[in-house]
Design a protein around this motif. Structure first.
Motif, PDB file in Angstrom:
ATOM      1  N   SER A  85       0.380  -1.287  -0.212  1.00 46.41           N
ATOM      2  CA  SER A  85      -0.156   0.020   0.099  1.00 46.41           C
ATOM      3  C   SER A  85       1.006   1.409   0.125  1.00 46.41           C
ATOM      4  N   SER A 129      -5.420   1.596  -1.781  1.00 44.97           N
ATOM      5  CA  SER A 129      -4.522   1.255  -0.750  1.00 44.97           C
ATOM      6  C   SER A 129      -5.514   1.231   0.995  1.00 44.97           C
ATOM      7  N   LYS A 130      -6.235   1.583   1.072  1.00 45.44           N
ATOM      8  CA  LYS A 130      -7.434   1.141   2.145  1.00 45.44           C
ATOM      9  C   LYS A 130      -8.199   0.055   2.193  1.00 45.44           C
ATOM     10  N   GLN A 131      -7.535  -0.952   0.779  1.00 45.80           N
ATOM     11  CA  GLN A 131      -8.786  -1.954   1.152  1.00 45.80           C
ATOM     12  C   GLN A 131      -8.033  -3.093   1.079  1.00 45.80           C
TER      13      GLN A 131
END
Length: 131
Positions: A85, A129-131
């Motif tokens: 990420s 990147s937050k998943q």
């Protein structure tokens, strides 16, 4: 995921594979261009006017080794040190770094379309990147 595959190989092996693949693709591109030029009655020297210039070859070799190979090896080494990420966000910031350097060093100003496009890329990287 790519990170699971990449951990099995050294940076040099990955760099060699990437370079060999790109050389093959550029070779195919050159063949198509050469055939097209010859078919239209031109010569192969028309494809590159700097063919016989020593400074051009020196600059080409420098750009292949410096910004090309060495930068890629350093990037791959850095990507091993951070999460996927973080790496994704850093690499997607390239458009912002390029715009800042272009403005600072060359006085270039980005158009509104370029700014919006760069923002889309950065926002997409952050959301992914937050998943």
């Amino acid at each position: 995921r790519t990170s699971q595959i990449a951990n099995k190989y050294s940076e040099l092996d990955l760099q060699f594979t990437k370079t060999a693949f790109l050389a093959g693709m550029y070779g195919i591109w050159f063949l198509f261009e050469a055939l097209s030029t010859l078919k239209s009655g031109g010569t192969l020297l028309q494809l590159w006017s700097g063919f016989q210039s020593i400074p051009v070859w020196i600059l080409l070799a420098y750009s292949a080794v410096g910004p090309g190979a060495i930068a890629d090896l350093l990037q791959q080494q850095g990507q091993k040190e951070v999460t996927a990420s973080e790496s994704n966000i850093i690499l997607c910031m390239e458009s912002i770094f390029a715009a800042v350097c272009a403005f600072t060093l060359l006085g270039e100003v980005s158009s509104i379309k370029e700014v919006i496009g760069g923002l889309f890329i950065v926002v997409a990287a952050i959301l992914a990147s937050k998943q």
